[in-house]
Design a protein around this motif. Structure first.
Motif, short mmCIF file in Angstrom:
data_model
loop_
_atom_site.label_atom_id
_atom_site.label_comp_id
_atom_site.label_asym_id
_atom_site.label_seq_id
_atom_site.Cartn_x
_atom_site.Cartn_y
_atom_site.Cartn_z
N PHE A 1 0.80 -1.30 0.04
CA PHE A 1 0.07 -0.05 -0.14
C PHE A 1 0.98 1.07 -0.03
N ILE A 2 0.38 2.25 -0.66
CA ILE A 2 0.90 3.62 -0.84
C ILE A 2 -0.10 4.72 -0.66
N ASP A 3 0.42 5.81 -0.23
CA ASP A 3 -0.59 6.96 -0.40
C ASP A 3 -0.84 7.58 -1.62
N SER A 4 -1.67 8.49 -2.02
CA SER A 4 -1.84 9.22 -3.32
C SER A 4 -0.53 9.93 -3.69
N ASN A 5 0.29 10.17 -2.96
CA ASN A 5 1.75 10.71 -3.46
C ASN A 5 2.41 9.57 -3.64
#
Length: 161
Positions: free
Chosen positions: A113-117
Motif C-alpha cells: 500500500f502507498i498513499d496518493s503521493n
C-alpha cells in the motif's frame, strides 16, 4: 582509456541485465495493465463457511464487485471498494510487480500500500498472490492462509473491463 570504457560498458550491461524483467514477466505485466472487476472470492482446500478480512483492510464480501486498476508504466494501481453498512468505501492505492516463478511457487502478483503521493504507508509490509491464470479477459489469483492449523486457499476471480 579504452580499457576503462570497456569495463564501464561491461559493468553497466551487467547491472542492466540483472535488473531486467524476463519476457514472461513483461507479458504478464502487460496483461495486468488496465481495469478489472473482482467478481468473486471463494475458498478451496477446506470445507465450511469462511469469512475473512482481506489485506488487513475489509471483509471478503466488501471486495466482491470492487474495481481494480493496474498501471504498468509506473507500477502503481488502486482498488475501489463501494461504501456500505459493512464496508468502508473508497480508493486504496498500491505499488505492484510480478515476481518470477521459482521452485516453490508460480508467478506472483506482489503489492504494498502507498498513499496518493506514492509514498509507502505499509511499513514495507506487502502481499503476494499466486497467479493461477491470466489472460486478456480474466485472471485468477490465489493465496494460501492457515485457519486453525489447516490450509485454506482464497481464490480471487477477476474479469477485465
Amino acid at each position: 582509456m579504452v580499457k576503462k570504457s570497456l569495463i564501464f560498458v561491461a559493468v553497466m550491461g551487467l547491472m542492466l541485465s540483472s535488473c531486467s524483467v524476463s519476457k514472461s514477466a513483461r507479458t504478464q505485466r502487460n496483461l495486468f495493465s488496465g481495469s478489472w472487476t473482482l467478481d468473486n472470492i471463494r475458498y478451496e482446500n477446506n470445507t465450511g463457511n469462511f469469512k475473512s478480512t482481506i489485506f488487513n483492510d475489509a471483509e471478503d464480501i466488501c471486495f466482491e464487485g470492487s474495481d481494480w486498476f493496474f498501471r504498468d508504466n509506473n507500477s502503481t494501481g488502486r482498488y475501489t471498494i463501494s461504501q456500505s453498512t459493512l464496508c468502508s468505501g473508497g480508493d486504496r492505492f498500491f505499488r505492484w510487480s510480478v515476481v518470477e516463478p521459482s521452485q516453490n511457487y508460480s508467478s506472483q502478483l506482489q503489492f504494498k500500500f502507498i498513499d496518493s503521493n506514492r509514498k509507502d504507508i505499509s511499513g514495507g509490509v506487502g502481499y503476494r498472490l499466486n497467479i493461477a491464470s491470466l489472460s486478456e479477459q480474466a485472471m485468477v489469483l490465489k493465496s494460501n492462509v492457515s485457519v486453525d492449523g489447516e490450509l485454506v486457499t482464497i481464490v480471487y476471480e477477476f474479469s477485465k473491463k
